[in-house]
Design an enzyme around this catalytic site. Structure first.
Site, PDB file in Angstrom:
ATOM      1  N   TYR A 137      19.957  42.063  50.317  1.00  0.00           N
ATOM      2  CA  TYR A 137      19.939  42.848  49.072  1.00  0.00           C
ATOM      3  C   TYR A 137      19.148  44.137  49.253  1.00  0.00           C
ATOM      4  O   TYR A 137      18.358  44.279  50.189  1.00  0.00           O
ATOM      5  CB  TYR A 137      19.347  42.033  47.915  1.00  0.00           C
ATOM      6  CG  TYR A 137      17.864  41.746  48.036  1.00  0.00           C
ATOM      7  CD1 TYR A 137      16.920  42.631  47.498  1.00  0.00           C
ATOM      8  CD2 TYR A 137      17.402  40.595  48.663  1.00  0.00           C
ATOM      9  CE1 TYR A 137      15.565  42.377  47.603  1.00  0.00           C
ATOM     10  CE2 TYR A 137      16.041  40.333  48.766  1.00  0.00           C
ATOM     11  CZ  TYR A 137      15.128  41.221  48.239  1.00  0.00           C
ATOM     12  OH  TYR A 137      13.794  40.986  48.339  1.00  0.00           O
ATOM     13  N   HIS A 152       8.580  71.548  47.027  1.00  0.00           N
ATOM     14  CA  HIS A 152       7.672  70.804  46.162  1.00  0.00           C
ATOM     15  C   HIS A 152       8.293  70.605  44.784  1.00  0.00           C
ATOM     16  O   HIS A 152       8.319  69.495  44.244  1.00  0.00           O
ATOM     17  CB  HIS A 152       6.342  71.555  46.051  1.00  0.00           C
ATOM     18  CG  HIS A 152       5.378  70.925  45.089  1.00  0.00           C
ATOM     19  ND1 HIS A 152       5.268  71.344  43.780  1.00  0.00           N
ATOM     20  CD2 HIS A 152       4.530  69.896  45.229  1.00  0.00           C
ATOM     21  CE1 HIS A 152       4.365  70.598  43.167  1.00  0.00           C
ATOM     22  NE2 HIS A 152       3.905  69.712  44.029  1.00  0.00           N
ATOM     23  N   CYS A 177      12.719  47.127  49.393  1.00  0.00           N
ATOM     24  CA  CYS A 177      12.272  47.531  48.062  1.00  0.00           C
ATOM     25  C   CYS A 177      11.609  48.896  48.073  1.00  0.00           C
ATOM     26  O   CYS A 177      11.082  49.347  47.077  1.00  0.00           O
ATOM     27  CB  CYS A 177      11.354  46.474  47.459  1.00  0.00           C
ATOM     28  SG  CYS A 177       9.835  46.240  48.389  1.00  0.00           S
TER      29      CYS A 177
END
Ligand code: ADP
Ligand code: MG
Ligand code: MG
Length: 995
Positions: free
Chosen positions: A962, A517, A942
């Site tokens: 890309y 964590h 993305c």
């Protein structure tokens, strides 16, 4: 079998060796007997016969296998067989550098040792014997010969270097007799005693298993008795006392006498080195640094004639680098110590001197080292890390290996060495691991600071930080608000420590790895974190932590370096983040090679300009929701959400439109000439509203407030009842009550209460069981069309305004959360309608693209149809990963993923390391289906994976156009995109491993 040796010594050796041999022969006999019995007892024992044949073959192979290579013979390129150290010694010998003669015992011999149940392989000692004899001839000395004794070092070394993990024994071959001989030869009793006590300690520890601490205690004891502070101040007699006490200590602590027979010493030493491979420290080290057997599976043992740096002031020992490993500067760099041996330089017993001082101390040697560094670099085409010893004015090389350097040094040396013609541009790029570039983006510890870490943990999140130790998140938050610099120090962290993370400069935990964590959260926040520092013993009750004997109290200043896991007491000199100037050159080369473009995820003009500065070729994801969270916008946004009718909603949307338009315009200006992909609203609407608990709390407080006013109105009367002496307070009470009553008379309290209750009602209406799978993205856009209309309007008007200012705008409108073509068919005409209206109104032509995020499994499957309308795809791998696994990220990372990683059900965290086999397979499907429909379909990614080198390599392999990542990761992504191409060209492209 045995060669004739000087009588006494040979006898001892033979006795020892024979004992071993007899044991081994017995074992073999037993084994054969057991097997024969099996053969007899099994009917149709074809398999056993086959097995036996196999065994015979193995035995044959073992018998013919060669285990030793002299430094003249060994193949310097074969690190797997000879270990890195052995290979280096061979290479240096063969390219004409002065190396003390010696030979390597191969890693295969070590493997056989373990394969045969930790027994020295048959025949190995015979071979060693022959090689020792050759060594005697070469050096003109005799092993165990008191007249002119040959001393050797026995040095471990595997294919990968494991600093400090394995061992080396120096000065082997000494006993009381040979020591006497050496005194006669050198006339220096002090020197001989010094060499002898070093041998006893190393041999006692590695060969016989005596504790190091016992030797150190004796050493310190005698130093004290003699009133000496430095080792060099000890007299010959004092050293002789030490040596005798060492022998007693060996006998006492191991129950074995120190063996005077050099041959016995040699056998024990070789076995000690072999064993050290499976010793706990070495095994732990390999686990920690993920050194798998295919990288290094055993150690070699190198036997090397001793040379002495401790024979006087014309002697020295040193370590160095062919270039500065902290800056990359092309200068000889390192330390040396006059009149010292072996590890003295690094052991910190005296302060060593920088190598540049050797220029005045021993000019000829300095010149030689300068020449030598050129020779080594020319051969290895890589910066070297070397060890050497100067004996009576002669320079001997003892080790060379590729230097470990920080990112700055790698960057500079890559560019320099290419210029010098040592390496090609491709090689220069490959030296730079993409993730290393992250080091440029954080504060770091001055590489030249002479400091020792107090403890070392796991490098969980890069960067360095200094602050006061605080053991709980609440206190960290409080002190942080007061402007204190805090290091949140916990055994491990949990989600309810999050406020402590915000307040802290850095996080330190004694438990947990790179996916703990603490690590995950710190990385997300870009804060340094060292996790799993197991040397750190934290006691919350006492508010203290211990590292061995050192006690750290709450409030003590510490420094941590999340880039390498180091942890220091106090402050340490630091450097601010900066991009080295050579990086620009390297990046240019990278861009030339790369096929993938690197775009940025940027929501604000500020992020956009940072992205451009780091070389982004466009914005791949501009999230519009953040634009609504500003203080003056949120109330408008809320009103729009709370609106009861489409008309009312539109009226609020109209107020928001100019604000969004202004944002887009700014971003278009910043990205002049580059595409900007704007994602229409994505999150569920309730994210903009207060939570139900918050509202319940507020409404109940408001109700209490109304009641309180009523009660206050009664107060003056009650007070007078209580007694006449309280009467003087009545006027002031009345004054307060009057104002509140006016407030009440206007019904203001009621109005606020009504508003809140209305909001509560709407929040309840909008409330969903599973918001991430609920009314969000395009679904919300279709449910409340006014919102998307407003955003589309803002995009096109901003584009029109930008065009008027001669800005080259290239908006790309991206629809989130699409699962079917029908959704796109619903949105697209609205976009086109507004597009035409704006074009007409502003009298401009706006070029734009319409596309979709691909983040739902069904969208991947139906990509062929989506591409009928979508002109581009952008993979949202965060949601796609959640959906493919049916894992909610927060729950997974905080609850079961660590368990899955520990028990090996999943190797990685799929939210960090793209799951190529599942998520990646869906992506690949979407790419091929999409391009069947629209061959020029532009495809990007993305999700967070877009900035992760391994995922970038995968994106290259499946033919994306890309990757888009956070502005800070752009240099990393550009480098990774170049690596993907180079690795493909060289045929070492990674392939997905199955799980
Ligand atoms: P490590 O793997 O820890 O570097 P080495 O095998 O290189 O261990 O040896 C430890 C130290 O002893 C080094 O400083 C090395 O230079 C020195 N050393 C090793 N062999 C010899 C030798 N034959 N003569 C002199 N010094 C030696
Ligand atoms: Mg060494
Ligand atoms: Mg998404």
């Amino acid at each position: 079998m045995m060669r004739p040796r000087p009588a006494r010594v040979r006898l001892d050796h033979n006795a020892f060796f024979h004992l071993k041999f007899v044991k081994m022969a017995l074992y073999v006999a037993l084994y054969v007997k057991k097997n024969t019995y099996r053969v007899k007892s099994e009917i149709g024992s074809l398999e056993t016969t086959k097995e036996k044949g196999e065994m015979a073959k193995q035995a044959q192979k073992a018998a013919t296998k060669r285990c030793c290579y002299t430094f003249e013979e060994g193949d310097g390129a074969n690190k797997k067989l000879l270990g890195g150290k052995g290979a280096g010694l061979c290479t240096m010998t063969q390219i004409g550098l002065l190396v003390p003669p010696g030979f390597c015992i191969t890693t295969e011999a070590n493997l056989d040792y373990f394969a045969q149940g930790s027994r020295i392989p048959v025949g190995l000692m015979d071979e060693v014997h022959d090689y020792m004899e050759a060594l005697e001839k070469k050096t003109g000395k005799g092993f165990g010969d008191p007249k002119n004794p040959l001393l050797v070092s026995v040095r471990s070394g595997s294919a990968l270097s494991m600093p400090g993990m394995m061992d080396t024994i120096l000065n082997l071959g000494l006993n009381d007799e040979t020591a006497q001989g050496m005194v006669a030869l050198t006339g220096d009793e002090r020197f001989v005693n010094d060499v002898y006590r070093r041998f006893l300690q190393l041999f006692g520890k590695i060969g016989l298993g005596a504790q190091d601490a016992g030797f150190d205690e004796i050493f310190e004891e005698v130093k004290k008795e003699q009133g000496a502070t430095l080792d060099t101040e000890l007299s010959a007699e004092a050293l002789s006392t030490i040596r005798e006490r060492f022998k007693e200590y060996i006998q006492k602590s191991t129950g074995r006498p120190f063996p005077h027979d050099p041959w016995a010493q040699l056998l024990i030493a070789i076995e000690g080195i072999f064993k050290s491979w499976m010793g706990k420290p070495a095994v732990d080290y390999r686990r920690q640094f993920n050194i798998t057997p295919d990288l290094a599976n055993a150690t070699a043992a190198n036997i090397c004639t001793m040379v002495f740096g401790n024979m006087g002031n014309d002697c020295a020992t040193g370590v160095g680098f062919t270039r500065d490993p902290g800056t990359g500067e092309n200068v000889l760099y390192g330390d040396y110590l006059i009149n010292a041996q072996g590890e003295d330089v690094v052991a910190g017993i005296r302060t060593p001197r920088p190598l540049k001082e050797l220029r005045t101390d021993m000019p000829a040697i300095h010149r030689e080292l300068e020449k030598l560094r050129g020779i080594l670099e020319k051969h290895y085409r890589e910066v070297q890390d070397i060890e050497f010893t100067i004996e009576r004015g002669r320079l001997y090389m003892l080790q060379t290996r590729n230097a470990k350097m920080n990112a700055w040094a790698l960057c500079k040396t890559s560019v320099d060495m290419e210029k010098e013609g040592l390496i090609t541009k491709e090689e220069a790029l490959l030296r730079m691991e993409p993730d290393m570039l992250e080091q440029f983006l954080h504060r770091r510890i001055d590489p030249h600071a002479k400091i020792e870490p107090l403890a070392v943990g796991i490098s969980a999140s890069p960067g360095a930080a200094t602050g006061k130790v605080v053991f709980d998140a609440d206190r960290a938050e409080r002190l942080g608000k007061e402007g204190e610099k805090i290091i949140l120090t916990r055994i491990e962290t949990r989600p309810d420590d999050i406020h402590g993370f915000f307040a802290a400069q850095g996080i330190l935990t004694s438990r947990g790895g790179k996916t703990s964590h603490a690590a995950v959260v710190a990385r997300g926040m870009g804060k340094p974190c060292v996790s799993g520092d197991e040397g750190l013993d934290i006691n919350y009750d006492l508010k203290e932590a211990r590292v061995g004997k050192v006690v750290i109290k709450e409030g003590d200043i510490v420094t941590l370096d999340g880039t390498n896991g180091n942890f220091f007491l106090g402050t340490v000199p630091m450097l601010d983040p900066e991009l080295p100037k050579d990086l620009a050159i390297l990046m240019q080369w990278a861009d030339k090679v790369a096929k993938l473009e690197v775009w940025a995820n940027a929501d604000t003009p500020d992020m956009a300009s940072k992205a451009r500065h780091h070389g982004a070729k466009g914005i791949g994801l501009c999230r519009t929701e953040r634009m609504f969270n500003a203080a003056e916008r949120l109330p408008l946004m809320r009103s729009m959400i709370l609106a009861e009718s489409p008309e009312e909603r539109k009226s609020w949307a109209d107020k928001l439109m100019p604000m969004q338009r202004a944002d887009f315009l700014e971003i278009f200006r910043t990205m002049d000439g580059l595409p900007v992909t704007i994602r229409l609203l994505d999150p569920p609407l309730h994210e903009f509203l207060p939570s139900i608990e918050e509202l319940l709390n507020e409404t109940s407080r408001l109700r209490e407030f109304s009641q309180m006013i009523n009660a206050l109105e009664q107060l003056p009367g009650t007070v007078t009842l209580l007694g006449p002496d309280l009467y003087q307070h009545v006027p002031s009470i009345e004054a307060v009550t009057r104002e509140l009553s006016e407030f009440k008379a206007k019904g203001l309290d009621q109005k606020i209460l009504n508003d809140k209750e209305h909001m509560l009602h709407r929040v309840r209406v909008l409330c969903e069981y599973n918001p991430m799978l609920g009314n969000r993205g395009v679904r919300c856009g279709i449910s409340f069309p006014e919102i998307y209309d407003m955003q589309i309007q803002a995009i096109f008007e901003a584009a029109a305004l930008a065009l008027r200012d001669k800005i080259d705008v290239r908006p790309e409108i991206m629809v989130p959360n699409v699962c079917t073509l029908q959704e796109l068919i619903w949105v697209q005409p609205r976009v086109e309608k507004i597009h035409l209206e704006v074009e007409k109104h502003y009298n401009v032509k706006i070029k734009y693209k319409f596309g979709t995020m691909v983040e739902i499994a069904r969208a991947c499957v139906r990509a062929g149809t989506l591409a009928q309308t979508a002109e581009f795809f952008s993979f949202g791998t965060n949601d796609l990963t959640q959906g493919t696994f049916s894992f909610s990220r927060e729950d997974a990372e905080n609850k079961f993923l660590p368990i899955y990683n520990t028990v090996g059900i999943l190797k990685d965290n799929p939210f960090e390391i793209l799951d190529e086999l599942g998520v990646g397979w869906l992506m690949q499907l979407a790419v091929s289906e999409g391009r069947k429909t629209r061959p020029d379909l532009k495809i990007g990614i993305c999700g967070e994976h877009g900035g992760q080198p391994q995922a970038i390599e995968f994106c290259h392999r499946i033919g994306l156009n890309y990757v888009s990542c956070s502005p800070m990761r752009i240099p990393i992504a550009r480098m990774a995109a170049a690596h993907a191409v180079i690795k493909e060209r060289r045929g070492h492209a990674a392939s997905s491993k199955s799980l």
